[in-house]
Structures are given as structure tokens and as C-alpha cells.
Enzyme design. Structure first.
Site, PDB file in Angstrom:
ATOM      1  N   ILE A  33       0.851  -1.201   0.000  1.00  0.00           N
ATOM      2  CA  ILE A  33       0.000   0.000   0.000  1.00  0.00           C
ATOM      3  C   ILE A  33       0.881   1.243   0.000  1.00  0.00           C
ATOM      4  O   ILE A  33       1.707   1.437   0.886  1.00  0.00           O
ATOM      5  CB  ILE A  33      -0.926   0.047   1.234  1.00  0.00           C
ATOM      6  CG1 ILE A  33      -1.878  -1.140   1.250  1.00  0.00           C
ATOM      7  CG2 ILE A  33      -1.726   1.352   1.238  1.00  0.00           C
ATOM      8  CD1 ILE A  33      -2.746  -1.206   2.503  1.00  0.00           C
ATOM      9  N   HIS A  34       0.684   2.070  -1.009  1.00  0.00           N
ATOM     10  CA  HIS A  34       1.330   3.376  -1.114  1.00  0.00           C
ATOM     11  C   HIS A  34       0.297   4.275  -1.776  1.00  0.00           C
ATOM     12  O   HIS A  34      -0.843   3.857  -1.967  1.00  0.00           O
ATOM     13  CB  HIS A  34       2.636   3.279  -1.922  1.00  0.00           C
ATOM     14  CG  HIS A  34       2.437   2.642  -3.258  1.00  0.00           C
ATOM     15  ND1 HIS A  34       2.161   3.358  -4.399  1.00  0.00           N
ATOM     16  CD2 HIS A  34       2.417   1.340  -3.617  1.00  0.00           C
ATOM     17  CE1 HIS A  34       1.997   2.529  -5.408  1.00  0.00           C
ATOM     18  NE2 HIS A  34       2.145   1.297  -4.968  1.00  0.00           N
ATOM     19  N   GLY A  35       0.633   5.479  -2.145  1.00  0.00           N
ATOM     20  CA  GLY A  35      -0.359   6.411  -2.680  1.00  0.00           C
ATOM     21  C   GLY A  35      -1.167   5.864  -3.838  1.00  0.00           C
ATOM     22  O   GLY A  35      -2.391   5.967  -3.869  1.00  0.00           O
ATOM     23  N   GLY A  86      -3.213   2.791  -2.338  1.00  0.00           N
ATOM     24  CA  GLY A  86      -4.092   3.172  -1.242  1.00  0.00           C
ATOM     25  C   GLY A  86      -5.127   4.214  -1.590  1.00  0.00           C
ATOM     26  O   GLY A  86      -6.156   4.303  -0.938  1.00  0.00           O
TER      27      GLY A  86
END
Length: 164
Positions: free
Chosen positions: A20-22, A25
Site C-alpha cells: 500500500i502506497h499512494g 491506497g
């Protein structure tokens, strides 16, 4: 695994080294309309620091997060409520293969980032594979999974079967 209405509502499964990252997410989660992100990764399932960093990103999309081992994901995915719109994120194609072979009903596998490391070759500018990754892709495809590279939701899907 039960059939029909009892199947978990898995919107998409994505391979991304970063989990999960920008992009995952926020962008992917909102585009999919997911309300639950399941990170299926043995290492992350027991690392509270990594989990808290990922939860901050996921919260901005309004989705809940769960961090499970691959084995726990296999055991409990069929207990998901119909209202749960699930986005599964794994680090490697092998993790996705383990889930599929364990009975998780994955129909689509989106390949996001697979970083370069020694022994890996480029499939495109963001996806680097080794022989194990290629083998895992082939087995997933043989199991009826649509495996494709797509960095962002609006990008054209590149079928992995055409690249390996």
C-alpha cells in the site's frame, strides 16, 4: 470454496513490491470502489510499523485494511461479508500463485511495480522478472487468471502472456 453468492467479492488483486502506497491506497482503491484492502504478505502481517504506515495512506481513501499471512488469507477469505469490496495486494507473483493454489478465487491479477534486482530482466519500465516470476505467471494463466500489467487505472492493460 463455496460457489455462487457465498464467494468473496474480490474486485482485484495486485502485485506491487511496495504494497500500500499512494497509488494503491488512494488511486486504485477509489477507482475500484473497494472498501477493504487485504495485504496478504507473511512479513508485513507481523510488522506493526509497516502496517501503521500503510494504514495512514489507506485511510485517505476511506478503506479499511487487514494484514494477513498468505495462509490466513486462504483460510478466511470465504468468510468475507458480501458488503466487503475487497482489493488484495501482494508483493510477488509467487504470493498470488500461493493464494490461487490455496483456493482464493482470483480472476484478475494486476501487475504494478516489480523492482529491478540482480537476476531480473525487464518486461516493461516498471516490471522486472526472474525465472521464478515467469513460472508463477504461467501457472496463474493456466489456472484461468487474467494476468496483466497496468500501472494506473486509465493505462492500457498489457497482457503478460504476450511478454513472457
Amino acid at each position: 470454496m463455496k460457489a455462487g453468492l457465498d464467494m468473496p467479492n474480490i474486485l482485484l488483486t495486485r502485485v506491487d513490491n511496495r504494497l500500500i502506497h499512494g497509488q494503491v491506497g488512494v488511486t486504485w482503491t477509489k477507482t475500484l470502489g473497494a472498501n477493504l484492502i487485504v495485504v496478504a504478505d507473511d512479513e508485513t502481517s507481523s510488522n506493526e510499523m509497516m502496517q501503521s504506515l500503510m494504514q495512514v495512506t489507506a485511510k485517505s481513501s476511506g478503506a479499511e485494511t487487514r494484514f494477513f499471512t498468505l495462509e490466513k488469507t486462504i483460510k478466511i477469505i470465504d468468510k468475507a461479508a458480501p458488503r466487503q469490496k475487497i482489493f488484495i495486494v501482494v508483493k510477488t507473483p509467487h504470493s498470488a500463485r500461493v493464494l490461487v493454489e490455496g483456493g482464493v478465487p482470483i480472476k484478475e491479477l494486476n501487475i504494478g511495480n516489480m523492482h529491478f534486482s540482480d537476476g531480473k530482466r525487464a518486461l516493461n519500465k516498471k516490471v522486472y522478472v526472474d525465472d521464478q516470476d515467469v513460472e508463477d505467471f504461467k501457472i496463474l494463466i493456466e489456472n484461468g487468471v487474467n494476468v496483466y500489467i497496468q500501472d494506473l487505472p486509465g493505462d492500457v492493460k498489457e497482457q503478460v502472456s504476450h511478454l513472457i
